[in-house]
Enzyme design. Sequence first.
Site, PDB file in Angstrom:
ATOM      1  N   LEU A  16     -10.056   8.108  -1.926  1.00 21.57           N
ATOM      2  CA  LEU A  16     -10.522   8.536  -1.034  1.00 21.57           C
ATOM      3  C   LEU A  16     -12.072   8.263   0.425  1.00 21.57           C
ATOM      4  O   LEU A  16     -12.025   8.453   1.528  1.00 21.57           O
ATOM      5  CB  LEU A  16     -11.339  10.010  -0.997  1.00 21.57           C
ATOM      6  CG  LEU A  16      -9.962  10.536  -1.708  1.00 21.57           C
ATOM      7  CD1 LEU A  16     -10.419  12.374  -1.557  1.00 21.57           C
ATOM      8  CD2 LEU A  16      -8.998  10.715  -0.454  1.00 21.57           C
ATOM      9  N   ARG A  17     -12.618   7.044  -0.087  1.00 25.89           N
ATOM     10  CA  ARG A  17     -13.491   5.825   0.305  1.00 25.89           C
ATOM     11  C   ARG A  17     -13.407   5.573   1.694  1.00 25.89           C
ATOM     12  O   ARG A  17     -14.203   5.435   2.624  1.00 25.89           O
ATOM     13  CB  ARG A  17     -14.082   5.135  -0.500  1.00 25.89           C
ATOM     14  CG  ARG A  17     -14.792   5.026  -1.897  1.00 25.89           C
ATOM     15  CD  ARG A  17     -15.637   3.647  -2.829  1.00 25.89           C
ATOM     16  NE  ARG A  17     -16.244   4.403  -3.750  1.00 25.89           N
ATOM     17  CZ  ARG A  17     -15.516   4.020  -4.873  1.00 25.89           C
ATOM     18  NH1 ARG A  17     -14.400   2.946  -4.634  1.00 25.89           N
ATOM     19  NH2 ARG A  17     -16.293   4.080  -6.042  1.00 25.89           N
ATOM     20  N   GLY A  18     -12.377   4.586   1.906  1.00 21.28           N
ATOM     21  CA  GLY A  18     -11.414   5.368   3.291  1.00 21.28           C
ATOM     22  C   GLY A  18     -11.983   6.095   4.265  1.00 21.28           C
ATOM     23  O   GLY A  18     -12.509   5.948   5.321  1.00 21.28           O
TER      24      GLY A  18
ATOM     25  N   ASP B 266     -14.780  -2.922  -2.936  1.00 25.57           N
ATOM     26  CA  ASP B 266     -14.346  -1.871  -2.504  1.00 25.57           C
ATOM     27  C   ASP B 266     -15.594  -0.767  -2.083  1.00 25.57           C
ATOM     28  O   ASP B 266     -15.391   0.140  -2.061  1.00 25.57           O
ATOM     29  CB  ASP B 266     -13.611  -0.956  -3.422  1.00 25.57           C
ATOM     30  CG  ASP B 266     -13.055   0.174  -3.095  1.00 25.57           C
ATOM     31  OD1 ASP B 266     -12.213   0.386  -2.073  1.00 25.57           O
ATOM     32  OD2 ASP B 266     -13.411   1.436  -3.890  1.00 25.57           O
TER      33      ASP B 266
END
Length: 424
Positions: free
Chosen positions: A362-364, A281
């Site tokens: 919310l990294r995506g 991730d």
Amino acid sequence: MAGIVGTASAAASFASGLFPSHSSKSSSFFLPPASGLSTGRKFYGGIGVALNKGRFQFLVSISNVATEISPAQTQKLADSKESQRPVYPFAAIVGQDEMKLCLLLNVIDPKIGGVMIMGDRGTGKSTTVRSMVDLLPEIKVVAGDAFNSDPDDPEVQGPEVREKLMRGEEFSVVFTKINMVDLPLGATEDRVCGTIDIEKALTEGVKAFEPGLLAKANRGILYVDEVNLLDDHLVDVLLDSAASGWNTVEREGISISHPARFILIGSGNPEEGELRPQLLDRFGMHAQVGTVKDAELRVKIVEERARFDRNPKEFRESYKADQEKLQQQIASARSFLSAVTIDYDLRVKISKVCAELNVDGLRGDIVTNRAARALAALKGKDTVDAEDIATVIPNCLRHRLRKDPLESIDSGLLVIEKFYEVFT
């Protein structure tokens, strides 16, 4: 619909046009002790603490970092670089457009967060990553600083530079290329984080801290080949530094924190083991590399490699113009990036895709926005369109989907299908 937005082929068609197929000297800083602390002893080799009844002070010594050099030294460094092991030119790599595009976008915007490259053995993963060395742009650093400190950004400044700023002292600034650091699988934790100089402790009676690979990689690239085989204790170290952007070392009475913000690039073969999801991730983008099936393309790759092996210098010279053109495109895109905008409606649709795919966190969303802006800057555009998003969104989200052992379809195709549903 197909005319409005692209799939992975959009990345391939764009990238295929973009990539043709054919003194070191030691210096030292003396940091005065805090009030009431004893004075110390000058030495070279790291950050030292001279002991006197439990009192200490820091003394910083720097070696093998950017310093001001004369034109003669510059030419000498260039000559020595040519005599080192030659690097295969990035512009000479045939195919693998998805991987090359992901690497370029990360150089344009380091905040994307790196690339995880997974694919078959012998597909040029390591060769492609290491070929990026010639394309890396120059950055401003404080001369003689072991942590490549940014003179304008306190968040990426080492302890001695921050101390000098607090005292109002001036320091010289130089331009140096972004550094690429290899993290070997057999590296020890001390070598990665930094270690105590035992010899100096025994001979001079001081505790010296020698910065490790994380310090060297600050504001640069940290490359881990066969990252899925990396020992768990090193994975924990990388997770901690990647999460906070700082490396904290607690060793035999020394406590020091220094910035460790780097572009994390990993490569590996999925047949040799899966990567821990916590580390996976942390990679901003994920590129899948497959073996080239076209017979004529395979022959071209073999011929180019044979030509490089016969005469590396002549081969590199034949791609010099292409390399310089690519360097100019990267430099232009980096300077133009801040002016690129993305419409609110497109940002909402990106987040809707992430939500409907059940992407955790919310990294995506963040990475997709940044990658799309970087791609637009690379194309010389000031606004992001749907095609830019379609090109990068599979690479930004495929490794963030929850694994379903019964699912046979590639996760990248799942992302594209959902993209079509939301954007059309």
